[in-house]
Structure formats: C-alpha cells, structure tokens
Design an enzyme around this catalytic site. Sequence first.
Site, mmCIF file in Angstrom:
data_model
loop_
_atom_site.group_PDB
_atom_site.id
_atom_site.type_symbol
_atom_site.label_atom_id
_atom_site.label_comp_id
_atom_site.label_asym_id
_atom_site.label_seq_id
_atom_site.Cartn_x
_atom_site.Cartn_y
_atom_site.Cartn_z
ATOM 1 N N GLY A 153 13.890 -7.623 5.261
ATOM 2 C CA GLY A 153 14.849 -6.643 4.763
ATOM 3 C C GLY A 153 15.675 -7.248 3.648
ATOM 4 C CB THR A 155 14.678 -4.221 -1.858
ATOM 5 O OG1 THR A 155 13.754 -5.235 -2.251
ATOM 6 C CG2 THR A 155 15.015 -3.346 -3.060
ATOM 7 C CD GLU A 156 21.913 -4.362 -0.001
ATOM 8 O OE1 GLU A 156 22.799 -3.845 -0.707
ATOM 9 O OE2 GLU A 156 22.154 -5.054 1.004
ATOM 10 C CB THR A 187 6.767 -3.921 3.572
ATOM 11 O OG1 THR A 187 7.118 -3.465 2.266
ATOM 12 C CG2 THR A 187 5.282 -3.696 3.797
ATOM 13 N NE ARG A 297 -24.058 6.625 -18.037
ATOM 14 C CZ ARG A 297 -24.269 7.687 -17.273
ATOM 15 N NH1 ARG A 297 -25.087 7.597 -16.227
ATOM 16 N NH2 ARG A 297 -23.658 8.815 -17.518
ATOM 17 C CG HIS A 369 -17.874 2.201 -14.015
ATOM 18 N ND1 HIS A 369 -17.302 1.011 -14.438
ATOM 19 C CD2 HIS A 369 -18.910 1.862 -13.217
ATOM 20 C CE1 HIS A 369 -17.961 -0.005 -13.896
ATOM 21 N NE2 HIS A 369 -18.941 0.480 -13.155
ATOM 22 C CD GLU A 394 6.338 -10.506 -2.744
ATOM 23 O OE1 GLU A 394 6.212 -11.648 -3.210
ATOM 24 O OE2 GLU A 394 5.625 -10.067 -1.839
ATOM 25 C CD GLU A 398 10.076 -4.763 -16.837
ATOM 26 O OE1 GLU A 398 9.359 -3.996 -17.504
ATOM 27 O OE2 GLU A 398 9.991 -4.839 -15.587
#
Length: 422
Positions: A153, A155-156, A187, A297, A369, A394, A398
């Site tokens: 826990g 991130t806010e 998570t 292809r 494709h 994470e 930036e």
Amino acid sequence: MNFEIPTEITNFLAEVDLFIEKKIKPLEQIDDNIRFFDHRREDARTDWEREGLPNEEWELLLRKTKDLAIEAGIFSYPFPEEYGGRNGSNLGMAIIREHLAGKGLGLHNDLQNEHSVVGNNIGLLLMLKYGTDAQKDQWLDGMKTASQGFAFGITEPEHGSDATHMETSATRDGDHWIINGEKTWNTGVHIADADMVMARTSGKPGDALGITAFLVPMKTPGLKVEEYLWTFNMPSDHARVSFTDVRVPSSSIFGGEGKGLMVIQHFFNENRIRQAASSLGAAQYCINESVKYANERKPFGKPLSTNQAIQFPLVDLNTRCEMLRALIHKTAWLMDTDGAFSVSDKVSMCNYQANRLCCEAADFAMQVHGGMGYSRYKPFEHIYRHHRRYRITEGADEIQIRRAAGYLFGFMDQKKPKGVGV
C-alpha cells in the site's frame, strides 16, 4: 570483458525449458485451459460479476502451476539455499525473466499478475533483509511456498508517483499505532494476508525519513477495500483501500520506524530491473514473430520482408533490444556486486527504455500482421495493453527520467553512482 551468460544460469534455463515442455505445456492443453491464452483470454480470466477480479478457475490453474514449479525446485531460484532456493542473482533473474517473456503468452509466465514458474517473490527477499525475528517466524514458511504474502500500500489517490507527500498517517498510542488514510492501486489485496502500508509517522510532506511501513492484516477492523479499479487490461486486482482508525501493535513495523521509504526503494530497484528484462523479452518476441511473418506473407507476389518499410523499423527495434540487453545485464551484475542502491540511475534507464520499447515493438507487430495483428487471435494487443501499464506503475516514465537526471546533474543527495561519465 566477458559477455557470456554464466554456465549455471544457462544450465538453469535448460532445466526450466525441459520442465515447461514436460509439465506446463501439457497442463495448458487439457480441460480447455488454452482458453486463458487464446482469443478468449480476457473473458476467461475475468469474473465480470465480482468487480472484474481474476476468476477462481484462472487463479486455481496458476496455483497448480506454481505447486508444480515448487515441487521441481524451479520456482524458488532467487531464494537463499536455506529456504529451498538456489541463491539466485539479480543477473540470473534478469536473464530468466527475459527468456520466459520471450516465449510469448503461456502458462509458464504471465506478467499480468506476476505469475511465473520462476518466482518473483521480492516480498520474501525483503522479509529476509528487513523483517524482525518474529516477523520471519510468522511469514517465511508461507512465503517460500507462495501460500502466504502481503500487498504493498504505497500510492495515494491525490499524490500518485510522489511517494514522500503522504496523507496516510500513523500516530502512536502506547505500544500501538493508529493508521488513517487511503491507498490506491493497491495490487493483490484480494488474496493477500496483509497489506504493507506506508504511513507518515514523523517529519513533514516531502521528507524521505519519517515514513514507516506497517504490516497490517487484511482482517484488521477499519481496513476496507472500497473498490477494484477496472483497467485497460482485465482482469484487474488493483484496489482503492481506506484505513479508518486502524489499530496495529508496534511489532507490525517493518524495517524500522521512519525507514519505510528505504524498504520501498529497495523493492522498486530489484523489481524494476526484472520488469525491464520482462519487457525486453516481450519486445524481442514481437520482433521475432514479425520477422517470421514478414518472410511468409506475400502480398502483391513478394514477401513483406523485401520492403524497406518493414525491414528498417524492425532492424531499429532489434538494435535497441541488443543495446538494452547489454545495459540490463550490466546493471543487474552491478546490483549483485555493489548492492541494490548502487545503480539507481541505471535501473531507471533500463526500466523506462524497456517499457517504451515493448510498447513500440507490440504496436509495430500489430501493423506488420495487419488485421489479425489487431485481433485477439494474435497476442500483440494483449502484450501492448499489459506492458503499457509499466510506463506508469512503480514510477512513470517521467519519474524514471527525472531520477536518472538527478544523479546525472548532481541534484540527488546520494553518492554519485558508478559509470556516470561527467
């Protein structure tokens, strides 16, 4: 300089490949388990009626795979020998993670929820380094078999990547602490035994010291999962969690009072280099599949691969893979030699470059494709959607660049890392 992969790692990769062929691929093919990896994958994995969480059948299959890997002695590679592992190195884990992601989608390795036949259990490694004796007694046996674990826990909602401006606070109450606040993108709390909650216990917003990590059992009164956040790539186990007068004993502090940011930075550095290696492996898979398809292809009577519009972008992507591979291996090796904090600038470089590269490789693979590349009958859209999140989680691109710049220009307080040429 010797750029050869160490023999023990090469031998382990061969062991892992044999294990996948003998145990994992047959499991993938029975009982229509392939539905979790073919064009039905998102629907097959997701419990749409239970807030978009991974469904029970999917998680039971992952558990069965993990048990097979534990039994084979594959899963525990990075653990110390005394905990059933092989004293695996950061270099070894980087090479292994790239190797597994390079195989494409499959039961052997699915990064959507960090599932792999070779465990990425950094929580156990943190417990060994920062846990008290009592915490180790409580957690280590379960963690080494992946039957017990905690979420993070950090991130806010109002602060995102700015981990030092933290509204979640903990105040001392005798031999206990009272936690109030809110976390998001928390998570894996739906299966976690506890949440490692970062809370400010002293200092002011922006201070690195004064943030403390608390191991809070998920059943603690006042801890509430408010919602699970639906994302670009489903299923999703990312929750918004609130803490209202959550009371925990001082023994729940992990890593020392006021030193929680150090624990998280250690986690980030080790996890980011492995994440970068996974993105590199997935990028290489997209390139290899595109080259193969371009040779096969034949629109307008000649192979796609004869067109420079196909050749040049793939050569450029492949060149970037080669350069990034060298940097990842060097960085992981330096982490093993000098410690997790010795190459923070290079970890950030590897991370943002690899995640960007993977997204670009997946996007161009879709283009090569054509219509089928855009469809779910090919894995490229899934790879793109999954790895796109790594450019945010994470530490956004930036933030990674800003961190590398801090070392390059001397703005960071830490010692200038090795290898900076100015």
